[in-house]
Design a protein around this motif. Structure first.
Motif, short mmCIF file in Angstrom:
data_model
loop_
_atom_site.label_atom_id
_atom_site.label_comp_id
_atom_site.label_asym_id
_atom_site.label_seq_id
_atom_site.Cartn_x
_atom_site.Cartn_y
_atom_site.Cartn_z
N SER A 172 0.80 -1.22 0.00
CA SER A 172 0.00 0.00 0.00
C SER A 172 0.84 1.27 0.00
O SER A 172 0.43 2.29 -0.54
CB SER A 172 -0.95 0.01 1.20
N ASN A 173 2.04 1.24 0.59
CA ASN A 173 2.88 2.44 0.66
C ASN A 173 4.23 2.23 -0.03
O ASN A 173 5.18 2.96 0.24
CB ASN A 173 3.09 2.85 2.12
N VAL A 174 4.32 1.24 -0.88
CA VAL A 174 5.59 0.90 -1.52
C VAL A 174 5.54 1.31 -3.00
O VAL A 174 4.62 0.94 -3.72
CB VAL A 174 5.88 -0.61 -1.41
N GLU A 175 6.54 2.09 -3.46
CA GLU A 175 6.59 2.53 -4.84
C GLU A 175 7.48 1.65 -5.70
O GLU A 175 7.27 1.57 -6.92
CB GLU A 175 7.07 3.99 -4.92
N HIS A 176 8.48 1.03 -5.09
CA HIS A 176 9.35 0.12 -5.84
C HIS A 176 9.46 -1.21 -5.12
O HIS A 176 9.59 -1.26 -3.90
CB HIS A 176 10.76 0.71 -5.99
N TYR A 177 9.39 -2.28 -5.90
CA TYR A 177 9.53 -3.61 -5.30
C TYR A 177 10.45 -4.46 -6.17
O TYR A 177 10.36 -4.45 -7.41
CB TYR A 177 8.17 -4.30 -5.17
N LYS A 178 11.34 -5.19 -5.50
CA LYS A 178 12.27 -6.09 -6.18
C LYS A 178 11.88 -7.53 -5.88
O LYS A 178 11.89 -7.96 -4.73
CB LYS A 178 13.71 -5.82 -5.72
N ILE A 179 11.51 -8.26 -6.91
CA ILE A 179 11.12 -9.66 -6.76
C ILE A 179 12.35 -10.50 -6.41
O ILE A 179 13.44 -10.29 -6.95
CB ILE A 179 10.45 -10.18 -8.04
N LYS A 180 12.17 -11.44 -5.52
CA LYS A 180 13.28 -12.24 -5.01
C LYS A 180 13.97 -13.03 -6.12
O LYS A 180 13.32 -13.62 -6.99
CB LYS A 180 12.74 -13.20 -3.93
N GLU A 181 15.31 -13.03 -6.09
CA GLU A 181 16.09 -13.82 -7.04
C GLU A 181 15.72 -15.30 -6.91
O GLU A 181 15.47 -15.80 -5.82
CB GLU A 181 17.59 -13.65 -6.77
N GLY A 182 15.69 -15.97 -8.04
CA GLY A 182 15.33 -17.38 -8.05
C GLY A 182 13.87 -17.65 -8.31
O GLY A 182 13.46 -18.79 -8.59
N THR A 183 13.04 -16.58 -8.26
CA THR A 183 11.61 -16.73 -8.56
C THR A 183 11.43 -17.06 -10.04
O THR A 183 12.01 -16.40 -10.91
CB THR A 183 10.85 -15.43 -8.23
N GLU A 184 10.63 -18.09 -10.34
CA GLU A 184 10.41 -18.51 -11.72
C GLU A 184 8.99 -18.21 -12.20
O GLU A 184 8.76 -18.03 -13.39
CB GLU A 184 10.70 -20.00 -11.88
N ILE A 185 8.04 -18.17 -11.26
CA ILE A 185 6.64 -17.98 -11.63
C ILE A 185 6.04 -16.84 -10.81
O ILE A 185 6.13 -16.85 -9.57
CB ILE A 185 5.82 -19.26 -11.39
N ILE A 186 5.46 -15.85 -11.49
CA ILE A 186 4.66 -14.82 -10.84
C ILE A 186 3.21 -15.24 -11.05
O ILE A 186 2.71 -15.25 -12.18
CB ILE A 186 4.93 -13.43 -11.43
N CYS A 187 2.55 -15.63 -9.98
CA CYS A 187 1.23 -16.27 -10.09
C CYS A 187 0.11 -15.28 -10.44
O CYS A 187 0.30 -14.06 -10.42
CB CYS A 187 0.90 -16.99 -8.79
N ASP A 188 -1.04 -15.84 -10.76
CA ASP A 188 -2.20 -15.05 -11.15
C ASP A 188 -2.52 -13.98 -10.11
O ASP A 188 -2.59 -14.26 -8.91
CB ASP A 188 -3.43 -15.95 -11.30
N MET A 189 -2.72 -12.75 -10.60
CA MET A 189 -3.17 -11.62 -9.78
C MET A 189 -2.23 -11.33 -8.62
O MET A 189 -2.64 -10.73 -7.61
CB MET A 189 -4.60 -11.86 -9.28
N ALA A 190 -0.97 -11.69 -8.75
CA ALA A 190 -0.02 -11.52 -7.64
C ALA A 190 0.10 -10.08 -7.19
O ALA A 190 0.16 -9.79 -5.99
CB ALA A 190 1.35 -12.07 -8.05
N PHE A 191 0.13 -9.14 -8.14
CA PHE A 191 0.28 -7.72 -7.81
C PHE A 191 -0.98 -6.92 -8.13
O PHE A 191 -0.96 -5.69 -8.05
CB PHE A 191 1.45 -7.11 -8.58
#
Length: 301
Positions: free
Chosen positions: A42-61
């Motif tokens: 809710s208050n975050v403008e930048h986000y870094k997805i964790k290294e090693g992640t292979e799948i960003i699931c449905d409606m994740a963000f």
């Protein structure tokens, strides 16, 4: 229950995963190599997805209204259905070449993105990936892309510059529907099919250069392209769908280079200023029969 790929490459999220998922400092949930949920920024403008992640699931963000930029690691292979849908303030997006699958509406209504570079290794696209990105101005395609998926850039109203792939065979249904700021189209010779409504209501297109290898123009492909004044249909085109050039109200001149076997007499319906349809002399009688309503417009080349 889990987030997984089914036989037809579906990515789905099920509630019971959260009991065993790892949660980071921002409240985003990971399970093994999957990012399953990240809607608490809710208050975050930048986000870094964790290294090693292979799948960003449905409606994740989905629906993260404050998110302005996202860092996607080169380990990511799959972006799920509506993964970033309605992230309305997302401005910066770099898609790594590791991505092989982008699901339906993955970035739908990301209304602040202005530039997109399409990854070169995507094998599986679904519909409407960037639809409704109405600040999008420029798209950089890879050299090779067999098909622009259905509704990919629909209602991207500010899209002005499209550098289409050199090796591209098909433009999908509604791919550039209502891209009202597109002014000129240069389509490469590898293109052989433009599917239904691909450029419908692109009302500021003034010039279209159809390639020599083109064989099929679908239904209502250029309907409502109000500023288009002339068009040349190449000799290899054998099929034009109903209403393909309907309501092109500035269209004055059409040149047909060959014999179109499948066509409707309504392909130029609503073209009030159409005065000349140039056709080969050998097919003059054929087109006289096809275009009975426009018989006075037909001339031979």
């Amino acid at each position: 229950m889990e987030c997984l790929l089914s036989d037809n490459n579906l990515t789905s999220v099920f509630g019971e995963m959260f009991d065993i998922a790892e949660t980071d400092e921002y409240g985003c949930s990971y399970l093994d190599n999957k990012l399953i949920h990240c809607q608490s920024l809710s208050n975050v403008e930048h986000y870094k997805i964790k290294e090693g992640t292979e799948i960003i699931c449905d409606m994740a963000f989905g629906e993260n209204r404050n998110l302005k930029s996202i860092s996607i690691p080169s380990s990511v292979k799959i972006i799920g259905i509506e993964a970033f849908s309605n992230c309305r303030n997302l401005e910066t997006l770099e898609l790594p070449n590791s991505i092989i699958s982008i699901r339906k509406k993955a970035f739908h209504n990301c209304k602040s993105i202005k530039y997109i570079k399409i990854p070169s290794n995507v094998l599986y696209w679904e519909d409407s990936v960037f639809s409704g990105c109405d600040s999008l101005e420029y798209v950089d395609f890879p050299k090779y892309l067999d098909k622009i998926p259905n509704w990919m850039f629909a209602c991207c109203w500010n899209l002005r510059n499209v550098s289409l792939p050199i090796e591209m065979n098909i433009i999908g249904e509604g791919a550039f529907f209502c891209c009202t700021n597109l002014k000129e189209l240069n389509l490469h010779n590898s293109l052989f099919c433009i599917e239904d409504g691909a450029f419908a209501f692109c009302k500021n297109i003034e010039r279209i250069f159809l390639p020599k290898q083109l064989k099929r123009i679908g239904h209502r492909v250029f309907i409502g392209c109000y500023l288009l004044k002339k068009i040349t249909i190449p000799s290899k085109v054998t099929s034009i769908g109903e209403g393909a050039f309907a309501d092109c109200s500035s269209l004055e001149k059409v040149t047909i280079k060959g014999k179109i076997l499948l066509l409707s007499d309504r392909i130029f319906q609503g073209c009030l200023f159409l005065r000349k349809i140039n056709v080969p002399l050998i097919y003059y009688s054929f087109y006289k029969r096809c275009f009975k309503r426009l018989e006075k417009c037909i001339c031979f080349l």
